[in-house]
Write a protein that holds these residues in place. Structure first.
Motif, PDB file in Angstrom:
ATOM      1  N   SER A  80      -6.764  -6.087   7.356  1.00 57.23           N
ATOM      2  CA  SER A  80      -7.997  -6.121   7.327  1.00 57.23           C
ATOM      3  C   SER A  80      -8.784  -4.825   6.580  1.00 57.23           C
ATOM      4  N   PHE A  81      -8.450  -3.716   6.719  1.00 54.26           N
ATOM      5  CA  PHE A  81      -8.716  -2.502   6.149  1.00 54.26           C
ATOM      6  C   PHE A  81      -8.444  -2.584   4.590  1.00 54.26           C
ATOM      7  N   MET A  82      -7.235  -3.213   4.393  1.00 54.10           N
ATOM      8  CA  MET A  82      -6.785  -3.455   2.891  1.00 54.10           C
ATOM      9  C   MET A  82      -7.528  -4.564   2.318  1.00 54.10           C
ATOM     10  N   ALA A  83      -7.896  -5.508   3.195  1.00 54.17           N
ATOM     11  CA  ALA A  83      -8.537  -6.752   2.593  1.00 54.17           C
ATOM     12  C   ALA A  83      -9.900  -6.366   2.211  1.00 54.17           C
ATOM     13  N   GLU A  84     -10.595  -5.490   2.930  1.00 61.65           N
ATOM     14  CA  GLU A  84     -11.912  -5.099   2.511  1.00 61.65           C
ATOM     15  C   GLU A  84     -12.172  -4.189   1.435  1.00 61.65           C
ATOM     16  N   MET A  85     -10.867  -3.551   0.714  1.00 66.24           N
ATOM     17  CA  MET A  85     -11.086  -2.835  -0.364  1.00 66.24           C
ATOM     18  C   MET A  85     -11.413  -3.670  -1.495  1.00 66.24           C
ATOM     19  N   GLY A  86     -12.442  -2.986  -2.235  1.00 65.09           N
ATOM     20  CA  GLY A  86     -12.803  -3.679  -3.506  1.00 65.09           C
ATOM     21  C   GLY A  86     -11.609  -3.379  -4.552  1.00 65.09           C
ATOM     22  N   ASP A  87     -11.673  -4.299  -5.724  1.00 57.97           N
ATOM     23  CA  ASP A  87     -10.794  -4.163  -6.712  1.00 57.97           C
ATOM     24  C   ASP A  87     -10.722  -2.767  -7.380  1.00 57.97           C
ATOM     25  N   THR A  88     -11.717  -2.059  -7.463  1.00 55.74           N
ATOM     26  CA  THR A  88     -11.848  -0.797  -8.387  1.00 55.74           C
ATOM     27  C   THR A  88     -11.883   0.379  -7.223  1.00 55.74           C
ATOM     28  N   ASP A  89     -11.706   0.153  -5.955  1.00 56.91           N
ATOM     29  CA  ASP A  89     -11.622   1.116  -4.938  1.00 56.91           C
ATOM     30  C   ASP A  89     -10.497   2.216  -5.279  1.00 56.91           C
ATOM     31  N   ARG A  90     -10.690   3.468  -4.750  1.00 61.46           N
ATOM     32  CA  ARG A  90      -9.674   4.494  -4.864  1.00 61.46           C
ATOM     33  C   ARG A  90      -8.820   4.412  -3.376  1.00 61.46           C
ATOM     34  N   LEU A  91      -7.715   4.492  -3.184  1.00 63.42           N
ATOM     35  CA  LEU A  91      -7.024   4.613  -1.940  1.00 63.42           C
ATOM     36  C   LEU A  91      -6.212   6.021  -1.994  1.00 63.42           C
ATOM     37  N   VAL A  92      -6.560   6.851  -1.081  1.00 60.72           N
ATOM     38  CA  VAL A  92      -5.881   8.139  -0.675  1.00 60.72           C
ATOM     39  C   VAL A  92      -5.397   8.017   0.604  1.00 60.72           C
ATOM     40  N   VAL A  93      -4.166   8.608   0.698  1.00 56.10           N
ATOM     41  CA  VAL A  93      -3.328   8.920   1.974  1.00 56.10           C
ATOM     42  C   VAL A  93      -3.228  10.333   2.273  1.00 56.10           C
ATOM     43  N   TYR A  94      -3.400  10.603   3.458  1.00 56.25           N
ATOM     44  CA  TYR A  94      -3.235  11.989   3.995  1.00 56.25           C
ATOM     45  C   TYR A  94      -2.149  11.934   4.997  1.00 56.25           C
TER      46      TYR A  94
END
Length: 121
Positions: A107-121
């Protein structure tokens, strides 16, 4: 304007603190910002919230972790805690800080917009 989605993949208070600062900076620039605490990182939002670096942060005039969470929430940074991670560490939704919600990675990934940036810590 693209939003910012951050995944915290370990129960490391320093990483979480950095992610909160990053999300708050994005929010200050008018961007939507969200943080997902995956797996054992769920423990970082178990009440009472604290981490080993709090005293040093306060000594340097910076907010401790619980204060930074409050500041980020006031800026509309969204916090989601992994349901599976909570089960993994034996945590219930009643132990979460009030500002956070439980949810899943899908659900977190599904809510991402097409242009959103994803960062993993």
């Amino acid at each position: 304007m693209p939003g910012l989605s951050i995944i915290i993949a370990s129960a490391d208070g320093e990483h979480f603190y950095a992610a909160l600062e990053t999300a708050a900076a994005a929010a200050a620039l008018g961007r939507a910002a969200r943080i997902f605490l995956q797996g054992p990182a769920a423990a970082l939002l178990r009440t009472p919230v604290a981490f080993a670096g709090d005293a040093a942060r306060r000594g340097a005039g910076q907010p401790d972790l619980v204060s930074l969470i409050a500041e980020a929430m006031a800026m509309d940074v969204k916090l989601t805690v992994c349901q599976s991670g909570m089960a993994l560490i034996g945590m219930t939704a009643n132990e979460l800080v009030p500002q956070a919600r439980s949810g899943g990675l899908v659900s977190f990934m599904a809510e991402m917009g097409d242009t959103d940036r994803l960062v993993v810590y």
